[in-house]
Structures are given as C-alpha cells and as structure tokens.
Design an enzyme around this catalytic site. Structure first.
Site, PDB file in Angstrom:
ATOM      1  N   ARG A  63       0.831  -1.204   0.000  1.00  0.00           N
ATOM      2  CA  ARG A  63       0.000   0.000   0.000  1.00  0.00           C
ATOM      3  C   ARG A  63       0.869   1.259   0.000  1.00  0.00           C
ATOM      4  NH1 ARG A  63      -3.178   2.765   4.407  1.00  0.00           N
ATOM      5  NH2 ARG A  63      -4.883   3.853   3.362  1.00  0.00           N
ATOM      6  N   HIS A  67       0.526   4.208  -2.797  1.00  0.00           N
ATOM      7  CA  HIS A  67       0.291   5.607  -2.453  1.00  0.00           C
ATOM      8  C   HIS A  67       1.453   6.493  -2.907  1.00  0.00           C
ATOM      9  CE1 HIS A  67      -3.232   5.483   0.602  1.00  0.00           C
ATOM     10  NE2 HIS A  67      -3.322   4.484  -0.259  1.00  0.00           N
TER      11      HIS A  67
END
Length: 319
Positions: A63, A67
């Site tokens: 993640r 991002h």
C-alpha cells in the site's frame, strides 16, 4: 560552415545528446548488477524478518508503494518526513494514521547503505520491498526494473487529490486510475491486493450499516468489530477467508457480496468489471499473471531517472 565552427557544433550536439540521455534514461533490470550486486538479497532478507514478525507488513509495504506511485510517480516522496520548512505527504488525509511500514524501509536502507553507499534509491528499495512482500505471502513474483531516483519535493495537496478514496464508486475509480495511465482491468486486478491487509472501521462502517449489495451475515459479523459509533480504528481483514495469504479469495468474496469497502464491492455490482471479477475468482493463475503485469505497469508511472532527483542517504530527509 568553417571547420572549427563545424567541429564546435558537433561537440555541442554530442554534449546535448548526453544530457538528454541521462535525463531520460530508462529503467533496467540489471541497473545495480555491478554497483550493488547484493541489493535484492538484502531487501528480501529484511522483508522475510519483517513479515515473520508481522504478516500484515506485506500489505502495508504494498500500500505504501501504491500511495507513492499515485502522487507524482514512483519517487519515494511519500517517505519524506515533515519538518519546520518542509511539508511532505505522510499527513495527507489518505496517509495520516493509516499508511505504515516506514520503519521497514528505513531498516532496508540502512543495510543497503552499509553495502553500497549512496548508490541505491529509496524509490527502488520500495519497489523491490513491495514485490517481495507479495511473494513472501504466497503471491506472484515479477521482475522489477530499477534505476529510479528519489524526489526532492513532495505534494500533500496531490496526495489529498489523487489517491482514490475507499468510498469511491466505479466511475470515480476508473477516472483516478486512467489519470495514471492504468485501465479498468488494471484497476480491478490491482484491487486484488486487498487479498491481504486490514481496514479501519471508519472506512467500512457506512457499508456494513447502510450498504445494499452486501451479504447480511457478513454485515452482521463486521458490526461486532465496528459499532455504529466509536471504534473508528478497529481493524477487519479485507479478505476474511485467507487474510494473510495472497490469493484470489478477495474476488470470491466480492462474488459473495462480502467486499469490505465500498470501493471493493463496486467492482462486482452489476457493472463492467463483473466478468473479470468472476474470472479471477475462478482462476488464481489468471489473477497472478495479470497482477504481476499490472504491478510492472504501475511501477513505471513517471519515475525520476538519469540526473533528475537524487539518491537519498536517509529516506526520510533530503540530502
């Protein structure tokens, strides 16, 4: 043109071509073979220890990479700390008290610097760590092209504006991904990263109390974790069947109307992505192959190469 001027002209052209090629250099699978030959072993060893201690970190690093890439490309800008004179991306709404795994990247960077001082970028370390986290949890592998350099800037406003929300509908998600050169297929297969990891109650409360396309037993079981008020940071696995194994059960859960987030279940909601979700739910190999391909594509979102950016000595601060 006089011989001297002609010579000067071609020398100038040669210098310009060198500058151009260094600025627009391409990523390469053998970028560090001579300058840091043990890089991938170092990254893998640290990731093994991290995931052995907490399996969730595989999802966290994945993640973190996502991002990072969605804000001005895969340039490690997300790793920069705020200071009195610098505003980074860590406290943007999608990241604050949510994105984690920074310490793992710090550990890898320290070990890499000890082996190959000021050679390997934080951006490349993050790309490798994301891949290794997936593999260590049972997922597919892929070859990571290297040669990224680290950003000397960050953008909290871009992080707020360009990272998709867990409350997004399908058209919104499709638009966000298209802005990064990723199509609807990429969106669906990359969402399969939610086969690992967890989400906070505040991000799925609305779905389990007010959602319509949701299995009632699943909603009831999640309400025991996430009450109608309070408990905002209580955690639930995104894939309740095999939460720490990278597999295609995420898609099986969508077919069963057991997607945890609104942005998950919109992929299977009587719309364009339903057939692909069914394919992945039935065929783990198809999911793995497409996921690896999409990760390679995402990792190539506007990297800094050549002489752009820098090679940070500490991933948290600019040189």
């Amino acid at each position: 043109m006089a011989p001297f001027l002609r010579t000067l002209f071609f020398v100038a052209l040669f210098i310009l071509s060198l500058l151009s090629s260094s600025t627009n250099a391409q990523l390469s699978t053998n970028f560090y073979d001579k300058t840091c030959p043990n890089l991938q072993t170092i990254v893998r060893n640290v990731m093994e220890l991290a995931i052995h201690g907490e399996a969730r970190l595989g999802a966290s690093i994945l993640r973190l990479f996502f991002h990072d890439c969605f804000v001005n490309g895969c340039d490690a800008s997300i790793l920069l700390d705020d200071s009195g004179t610098f505003v980074g991306e860590k406290n943007a709404v999608p990241n604050r008290n949510s994105v984690r795994g920074y310490e793992v990247i710090d550990t890898i960077k320290t070990k890499v610097e000890a082996a190959c001082n000021c050679i390997v970028s934080c951006a490349d370390i993050l790309a490798l760590a994301a891949r290794d986290g997936v593999v260590l949890l049972g997922g597919p592998s892929w070859t990571v092209a290297l040669g990224r350099r680290d950003a000397t800037t960050a953008s909290q406003s871009a992080a707020n504006a360009e990272i998709p929300s867990p409350f997004s509908d399908l058209p919104t998600l499709t638009t966000f991904f298209a802005a990064k050169g990723l199509n609807a297929r990429d969106l669906t297969v990359l969402s399969g990263s939610h086969t690992i990891g967890q989400a906070q109650c505040q991000f799925f409360r609305g779905r389990i109390f007010n959602g319509t396309n949701i299995d009632t037993n699943f909603a009831a079981s999640r309400r025991s974790i996430c009450p109608s008020s309070g408990g905002d940071t209580n955690l639930s696995p995104l894939d309740s069947l095999t939460p720490i194994r990278f597999d295609n059960n995420y898609f099986s859960e969508l077919v069963a109307r057991r997607g945890l987030l609104i942005s998950d279940q919109v992929l299977f909601n009587g719309d364009s992505q339903d057939p692909l979700v069914r394919t992945y739910s039935d065929n783990n190999a198809a999911f793995f192959g497409d996921f690896a391909e999409a990760m390679i594509k995402m990792a190539n979102i506007t990297p800094l190469t050549g002489t752009a950016g820098e090679i940070r000595r500490n991933c948290r601060v600019l040189n």
